[in-house]
Design a protein around this motif. Sequence first.
Motif, mmCIF file in Angstrom:
data_model
loop_
_atom_site.group_PDB
_atom_site.id
_atom_site.type_symbol
_atom_site.label_atom_id
_atom_site.label_comp_id
_atom_site.label_asym_id
_atom_site.label_seq_id
_atom_site.Cartn_x
_atom_site.Cartn_y
_atom_site.Cartn_z
ATOM 1 N N TRP A 246 0.870 -1.193 0.000
ATOM 2 C CA TRP A 246 0.000 0.000 0.000
ATOM 3 C C TRP A 246 0.899 1.234 0.000
ATOM 4 N N ALA A 248 -0.350 4.269 -0.810
ATOM 5 C CA ALA A 248 -1.226 5.416 -0.493
ATOM 6 C C ALA A 248 -1.118 6.502 -1.550
ATOM 7 N N ARG A 278 -14.380 6.637 -1.202
ATOM 8 C CA ARG A 278 -13.275 7.561 -0.955
ATOM 9 C C ARG A 278 -12.762 8.178 -2.270
HETATM 10 O O1 F6P Z 1 -7.460 10.046 -3.474
HETATM 11 C C1 F6P Z 1 -6.249 10.325 -3.042
HETATM 12 C C2 F6P Z 1 -5.424 9.195 -2.496
HETATM 13 O O2 F6P Z 1 -4.245 9.764 -2.015
HETATM 14 C C3 F6P Z 1 -5.103 8.066 -3.483
HETATM 15 O O3 F6P Z 1 -4.085 8.406 -4.354
HETATM 16 C C4 F6P Z 1 -4.716 6.926 -2.562
HETATM 17 O O4 F6P Z 1 -4.937 5.657 -3.122
HETATM 18 C C5 F6P Z 1 -5.604 7.170 -1.372
HETATM 19 O O5 F6P Z 1 -6.075 8.504 -1.423
HETATM 20 C C6 F6P Z 1 -4.860 6.961 -0.074
HETATM 21 O O6 F6P Z 1 -5.751 6.839 0.952
HETATM 22 P P1 F6P Z 1 -5.318 6.646 2.487
HETATM 23 O O7 F6P Z 1 -4.887 7.994 2.970
HETATM 24 O O8 F6P Z 1 -6.538 6.145 3.160
HETATM 25 O O9 F6P Z 1 -4.197 5.668 2.547
#
Ligand code: F6P
Length: 348
Positions: A246, A248, A278
């Motif tokens: 992951w 992110a 999300r």
């Molecule tokens: O939508 C923005 C984003 O940063 C994506 O690029 C990424 O997959 C997700 O949100 C990350 O989410 P989290 O902060 O829950 O890990």
Amino acid sequence: MSHPAAPPVSLTRHLLEAQRAGQVSADLRLLIEVVARACKQISIAVGKGALGGVLGDAGTGNVQGEAQKKLDVLSNEILLEANAWGGHLAGLASEEMDHSQPIPDVYPRGNYLLLFDPLDGSSNIDVNVSVGTIFSVLRCPDGVTEPRDEHFLQPGTAQVAAGYCVYGPSTMLVLTIGHGTHAFTLDREVGSFMLTRRDIRIPEETREFAVNMSNQRFWEPPMQRYVADLLAGAEGPRGKDFNMRWVASMVADVHRILTRGGIFSYPLDAKCAAKGGRLRLMYEANPMALLVEQAGGAASTGRQRLLEVPPTQLHQRVPVFLGSRREVEAAVRYHLEHDAAQPQPQVA
Ligand code: F6P
């Protein structure tokens, strides 16, 4: 007898050949070249990092109520400026702006609509981890000369092109115009994107999943069950051990999946249920879904093909499962089985 190596193919040549093959119009080809040029500029700004004075918060918020980074704002400005005057577009919409914008009256208007997330995964900027730009191109509906938000509300199947640029150890543009998914690496010395992977195919099976596990307690029951079975490994019902990654940064996670397979998911959870999910349908889910489908993968909300979700708002959010076909199908099965087992409402 040894054959001479095939000459390297630039993005420009690739698109020109696609135009000659009737796969892309001259206007769409030029539009993609303009987006690619803007991505080069963003790549330079991202690459300078602290030396460019571009790290940190901008002190502003976007329409989603999220704090903007200086590079979010800068990337948005670069894309807006680059795409305003080319004559290929009728309007633009950005994840960072409340509403879409028609191309200013001083410039000619074309037949396409461009949507973009200027810098996805921007929480990663300050820690020097990959971020990216995602874009999607639609046709402007016939007869519309001054497009408004509602004209952008077309399902993902209507996209005529989609792509992303990942700013990582190398800068790569991954593109589809509906004839496969192809990857180009930026040759920084020459300043051109060069074709480095033609016709990407995502392996159908995988042993790797990507999800933010910290949300586990907020997930719906079918997602809880699906991930519990992945974690049970070879001894569990799935009969094999899975690995997890992951970043992110959706662009980086999807890029890994396009490279070696896997499943990416941002499911519905109790924190984002009121918003529908999300990730953004128009700026993130749809373009990534088209790239993944064009590479032989699958993309779903868990209950419906992503590209067929009817958009009702520009900044609409959706649950996302995408990547290796068989694994996405497995995740969907958990959701559908769960739904089928729910008591049906009694009709009086
Ligand atoms: O939508 C923005 C984003 O940063 C994506 O690029 C990424 O997959 C997700 O949100 C990350 O989410 P989290 O902060 O829950 O890990």
